[in-house]
Design a protein around this motif. Structure first.
Motif, PDB file in Angstrom:
ATOM      1  N   PRO A  88      37.247  44.167  53.103  1.00 46.74           N
ATOM      2  CA  PRO A  88      37.835  45.073  52.104  1.00 46.74           C
ATOM      3  C   PRO A  88      39.311  45.327  52.427  1.00 46.74           C
ATOM      4  CG  PRO A  88      35.737  45.921  52.912  1.00 46.74           C
ATOM      5  CD  PRO A  88      36.090  44.758  53.792  1.00 46.74           C
ATOM      6  N   PRO A  89      40.118  45.612  51.413  1.00 49.25           N
ATOM      7  CA  PRO A  89      41.574  45.724  51.625  1.00 49.25           C
ATOM      8  C   PRO A  89      41.981  46.714  52.713  1.00 49.25           C
ATOM      9  CG  PRO A  89      41.087  45.623  49.293  1.00 49.25           C
ATOM     10  CD  PRO A  89      39.771  45.707  49.989  1.00 49.25           C
ATOM     11  N   LEU A  90      41.434  47.913  52.696  1.00 47.52           N
ATOM     12  CA  LEU A  90      41.860  48.905  53.683  1.00 47.52           C
ATOM     13  C   LEU A  90      41.388  48.525  55.082  1.00 47.52           C
ATOM     14  CD1 LEU A  90      43.358  51.481  54.259  1.00 47.52           C
ATOM     15  CD2 LEU A  90      41.296  52.781  53.675  1.00 47.52           C
ATOM     16  N   SER A 143      52.970  43.871  51.900  1.00 45.91           N
ATOM     17  CA  SER A 143      51.540  44.097  52.145  1.00 45.91           C
ATOM     18  C   SER A 143      50.767  44.169  50.825  1.00 45.91           C
ATOM     19  CB  SER A 143      51.323  45.397  52.929  1.00 45.91           C
ATOM     20  OG  SER A 143      51.945  45.358  54.189  1.00 45.91           O
ATOM     21  N   VAL A 144      51.340  44.857  49.840  1.00 48.83           N
ATOM     22  CA  VAL A 144      50.694  44.949  48.524  1.00 48.83           C
ATOM     23  C   VAL A 144      50.529  43.555  47.923  1.00 48.83           C
ATOM     24  CG1 VAL A 144      50.968  45.770  46.148  1.00 48.83           C
ATOM     25  CG2 VAL A 144      51.472  47.303  48.068  1.00 48.83           C
ATOM     26  N   ARG A 150      44.837  38.317  47.938  1.00 48.19           N
ATOM     27  CA  ARG A 150      43.471  38.249  48.481  1.00 48.19           C
ATOM     28  C   ARG A 150      42.426  38.618  47.425  1.00 48.19           C
ATOM     29  NH1 ARG A 150      42.656  39.030  54.201  1.00 48.19           N
ATOM     30  NH2 ARG A 150      40.974  40.484  53.711  1.00 48.19           N
ATOM     31  N   LEU A 151      42.761  39.633  46.613  1.00 46.64           N
ATOM     32  CA  LEU A 151      41.821  40.104  45.595  1.00 46.64           C
ATOM     33  C   LEU A 151      41.902  39.292  44.303  1.00 46.64           C
ATOM     34  CD1 LEU A 151      42.299  43.960  46.002  1.00 46.64           C
ATOM     35  CD2 LEU A 151      40.301  42.621  46.689  1.00 46.64           C
ATOM     36  N   ASP A 158      46.411  46.221  38.471  1.00 47.58           N
ATOM     37  CA  ASP A 158      45.312  46.691  39.317  1.00 47.58           C
ATOM     38  C   ASP A 158      45.914  47.462  40.498  1.00 47.58           C
ATOM     39  OD1 ASP A 158      43.196  46.873  41.248  1.00 47.58           O
ATOM     40  OD2 ASP A 158      42.193  45.187  40.272  1.00 47.58           O
ATOM     41  N   LEU A 159      45.576  48.722  40.603  1.00 46.02           N
ATOM     42  CA  LEU A 159      46.205  49.581  41.603  1.00 46.02           C
ATOM     43  C   LEU A 159      45.553  49.504  42.981  1.00 46.02           C
ATOM     44  CD1 LEU A 159      46.923  52.857  39.587  1.00 46.02           C
ATOM     45  CD2 LEU A 159      48.484  51.004  40.154  1.00 46.02           C
ATOM     46  N   ARG A 160      44.472  48.776  43.114  1.00 50.63           N
ATOM     47  CA  ARG A 160      43.771  48.772  44.402  1.00 50.63           C
ATOM     48  C   ARG A 160      44.642  48.305  45.574  1.00 50.63           C
ATOM     49  NH1 ARG A 160      38.633  45.310  43.309  1.00 50.63           N
ATOM     50  NH2 ARG A 160      40.137  44.297  41.893  1.00 50.63           N
ATOM     51  N   PRO A 161      45.397  47.215  45.445  1.00 57.44           N
ATOM     52  CA  PRO A 161      46.242  46.821  46.586  1.00 57.44           C
ATOM     53  C   PRO A 161      47.251  47.894  46.977  1.00 57.44           C
ATOM     54  CG  PRO A 161      46.043  45.019  45.019  1.00 57.44           C
ATOM     55  CD  PRO A 161      45.468  46.222  44.352  1.00 57.44           C
ATOM     56  N   ALA A 162      47.906  48.503  45.985  1.00 51.38           N
ATOM     57  CA  ALA A 162      48.914  49.527  46.285  1.00 51.38           C
ATOM     58  C   ALA A 162      48.276  50.762  46.909  1.00 51.38           C
ATOM     59  CB  ALA A 162      49.676  49.899  45.017  1.00 51.38           C
ATOM     60  N   VAL A 163      47.106  51.144  46.408  1.00 45.75           N
ATOM     61  CA  VAL A 163      46.428  52.323  46.959  1.00 45.75           C
ATOM     62  C   VAL A 163      45.982  52.061  48.396  1.00 45.75           C
ATOM     63  CG1 VAL A 163      44.364  53.773  46.771  1.00 45.75           C
ATOM     64  CG2 VAL A 163      45.712  53.242  44.732  1.00 45.75           C
TER      65      VAL A 163
END
Length: 222
Positions: A88-90, A143-144, A150-151, A158-163
């Protein structure tokens, strides 16, 4: 022809040596005397170049001083690219930071002489802190982009990478602040683990004990 081809390579090596010398002298002078007591001209003179040469390499003395830590964001991002795709990203960001801290060859902050002192100074000097903030932002943007790839998503939609990066970089920043204020140069990995663990805790749950949030009650009425 062969000699002509080597000329740009020699110029590049010379420029790199000049930049490294300016950064080294800026680092040493500022830590010895304080940011406000050192001028760009003094840094250039110590490196045996003129002011114009300094300006070709750095926009300010703050940027020159912080050149010692600029590469750390690149190292974290290299580690992030190497994390398994299924993470997972985090989780990937957290483990990339810990990989950087474990890499003795890369000399992370807590292993590098006097970087602790530099980051303490950055907490106290607004212009140095602002310059350091720009370095962090540049690294986080990369990093974003890595997490978005990756996603397989567009980070503008899509805000998931930035979050994920904002949360991970925020944990690293909190760990760094605790580290420089705690006076224990070797403790950075410990603070990083604590900060990322805090992200896994129930931070969004409302506590049932203690006063209600934003209570305006000033005291007991009984």
């Amino acid at each position: 022809m062969q000699e002509a081809g080597k000329a740009p390579e020699r110029r590049s090596r010379k420029a790199r040596r000049t930049r490294d010398a300016l950064a080294r002298h800026a680092f040493d002078l500022v830590l010895e005397r304080g940011l406000r007591s050192v001028t760009v001209e003094e840094i250039a003179q110590a490196a045996d170049v003129d002011r114009r040469t300094f300006s070709r390499h750095f926009p300010s003395k703050e940027a020159a001083v912080l050149d010692a830590v600029r590469g750390d964001g690149d190292r974290i991002n290299r580690a992030l690219r190497e994390r398994p795709p299924a993470e997972p990203p985090l989780t990937a960001y957290r483990r990339a930071v810990l990989d950087w801290l474990d890499d003795t060859a890369a000399e992370p902050w807590h292993l590098r002489p006097r970087v602790f002192d530099l980051l303490v100074m950055a907490e106290e000097e607004p212009t140095l802190y602002a310059a350091y903030h720009h370095i962090r932002v540049d690294a986080q943007e990369e990093s974003v982009a890595i997490l978005a790839e990756r996603l397989g998503v567009d980070p503008r939609q899509d805000l998931r990478p930035a979050v994920a990066v904002a949360a991970g970089a925020g944990a690293l920043l909190a760990a760094q602040a605790a580290w420089v204020r705690g006076g224990r140069p070797a403790a950075l990995p410990e603070f990083v683990v604590q900060a990322f663990d805090a992200l896994s805790a129930n931070l969004l749950e409302t506590r049932q004990d203690g006063p209600a949030p934003h209570s305006t009650t000033q005291g007991s009425t009984s």
